[in-house]
Motif scaffolding. Structure first.
Motif, short mmCIF file in Angstrom:
data_model
loop_
_atom_site.label_atom_id
_atom_site.label_comp_id
_atom_site.label_asym_id
_atom_site.label_seq_id
_atom_site.Cartn_x
_atom_site.Cartn_y
_atom_site.Cartn_z
N VAL A 290 0.86 -1.18 0.00
CA VAL A 290 0.00 0.00 0.00
C VAL A 290 0.89 1.22 0.00
CG1 VAL A 290 -1.79 1.27 1.22
CG2 VAL A 290 -1.81 -1.23 1.25
N LYS A 291 0.77 2.04 -1.04
CA LYS A 291 1.58 3.25 -1.14
C LYS A 291 0.72 4.47 -0.86
CE LYS A 291 5.13 1.48 -4.27
NZ LYS A 291 5.90 1.72 -5.52
N ARG A 328 3.43 2.34 3.08
CA ARG A 328 2.94 2.63 4.41
C ARG A 328 3.35 1.53 5.40
NH1 ARG A 328 -3.24 3.17 4.41
NH2 ARG A 328 -3.11 0.90 4.22
N ALA A 346 -3.09 -3.70 7.96
CA ALA A 346 -4.00 -3.86 6.82
C ALA A 346 -5.43 -3.83 7.35
CB ALA A 346 -3.72 -5.17 6.09
#
Length: 446
Positions: A290-291, A328, A346
């Motif tokens: 996840v960016k 992240r 998450a």
């Protein structure tokens, strides 16, 4: 835990320190040596467990899990750049049971009236559980593509130190066939036990030469004796070759750099240029790439652009730098009222039986929490990560979800299906269970 610990032969490394059992996977090519990453990691984790046990001698399990999580975030990369370190730890819990901590392809087996399996590969980041001591045995195994099985009980036992292994079994049934021998530090001199007065006479007392004390040839290295004995005194069961001038049991080289380099609480530490690759490797291994837009601290850790201190290490962040796309990191740690922890890395669904819910089928991670009060729903609430925020959503549960923000005395009941942003220190009540959100990073300059 003064129990018989039997080593299962293999190509990885097991360590026993202060009663705890540590198993680390050896993933490098070739045979394992004293400089292998697995051996260095085992020593570093042993040092961590020994320090934590001094702080909580009656049950260090909860603190071991929290410190091991922070070690993964901050120190593991220095030992194994770009490759995650897979390991498991069995330690005593304050409740009188056993604490299980797993990261990566490691499986824990608890054998009592029924056999329970905990697999590190099934978790988003780590497995942290506290269970009652099993009637038969507790074991750790490195995953090798087949289901682990407990061997027949033998007479061997690992008392302290390292050994090559594929797994380790801690037997709870009956008395250990080999009792643990209390270790004594191999000191050659002993000063007066009377405390010296704070005067000039102190130096005079230290100059007196006492009679030498014979050293036990079977001495086991301890925290006060961190070098292996040499020659005939070397334990033949210790599986890693020992150099008497350089091998240390509890002081692994987890810090890179010599004297004069910046470290610790220095506000200008040495950058960590390989962190981005490690984060990408970890995210790929856990399917959590996840960016988001963020800043980087002096060590190149990704951080929330709204925070003055790094989300990962707690160091100051230059607020004048341009935002950039970063992977992240975990945003926090949920601590359950019995000491178990869940890394918030998450989106997840929480309840007493969330594994077969539609949310899990849609890709959310199930967080199962036992609750005998009947107040928790099978699918009670969801945790959603939005950029750098952690939000909590009541899933239309029967008895509702309550939150107590930090600094508040009263609980706030959430509206169903409405997101509520959680801040560090917030408490969550699900049925009869309470969780607290804590930051992953240490306090600033901590």
């Amino acid at each position: 835990m003064d129990r018989q610990v039997e080593v299962v032969a293999g190509d990885h490394v097991v360590s026993r320190v202060a009663g705890a059992v540590i198993l680390v996977a050896h993933r490098e090519r070739g045979p394992m040596t004293r400089d292998s990453r697995a051996v260095v990691a085992a020593r570093a984790l042993g040092d961590l467990v020994a320090d934590v046990t001094e702080q909580a001698p009656d049950g260090p399990g909860r603190l071991v899990a929290r410190q091991a999580t922070r070690w993964l975030m901050k120190e593991a990369e220095r030992i194994s750049p770009g490759e995650p370190i897979e390991f498991g730890i069995l330690s005593a819990a304050a409740t009188g049971g056993i604490a299980v901590f797993l990261h990566g392809s490691v499986t824990a087996v608890l054998a009592g009236s029924m056999v329970e399996y905990y697999r590190g590969s099934d978790a988003a980041f780590t497995v942290d559980r506290v269970a009652e001591s099993p009637a038969h045995a507790a074991a750790l195994f490195i995953d090798e593509g087949r289901a682990p099985e407990l061997p027949e009980r033998g007479i061997g036992t690992l008392i302290e130190g390292l050994a090559p292994a594929a797994g380790a079994v801690m037997w709870f049934e009956g008395e250990p066939p080999v009792s643990r021998r209390p270790a004594r530090p191999p000191v050659a001199r002993q000063w007066s036990v009377e405390p010296p007065p704070p005067t000039a006479a102190f130096d005079a007392e230290r100059d007196r030469e006492p009679d030498p004390i014979p050293v036990d040839p079977n001495l086991i290295p301890t925290r006060t004796s961190n070098r292996l004995p040499t020659g005939p005194e070397l334990d033949p069961d210790f599986g890693v070759p020992a150099d008497p001038e350089s091998v240390e049991l509890h002081h692994a080289p987890t810090e890179v750099g010599g004297q004069g380099e910046t470290s610790g609480t220095n506000p200008a530490p040495k950058p960590d240029p390989d962190l981005q690759r490690r984060l990408e490797q970890t995210a790929k291994a856990n399917a959590l790439t996840v960016k988001v837009l963020g800043f980087k601290c002096a060590r190149a850790h990704p951080s929330d652009p709204r925070a003055a201190f790094c989300t990962v290490c707690g160091m100051p962040v230059d607020q004048t730098q341009p935002v950039a796309e970063v992977i992240r990191p975990p945003l926090g740690m949920l601590v359950l009222d019995d000491g178990m922890t869940y890394m918030v890395a998450a989106d997840a669904v929480v309840g007493r039986d969330p594994e077969h819910s539609d949310a899990v089928h849609a890709g959310l991670i199930p967080l199962r929490i036992d609750d005998n009060s009947g107040g928790m729903s099978r699918v009670h609430a969801e945790i959603r990560l939005v950029n750098w925020d952690i939000t909590l959503i009541d899933h239309g549960s029967t008895n509702g979800t309550r939150v107590r923000p930090p600094g508040y005395r009263d609980w706030v009941r959430l509206q169903p299906n409405q997101p509520f942003t959680l801040m560090p220190g917030a408490e969550i009540m699900l049925g009869n269970r309470v969780l607290r959100l804590e930051p992953v990073a240490p306090p600033p300059f901590g």
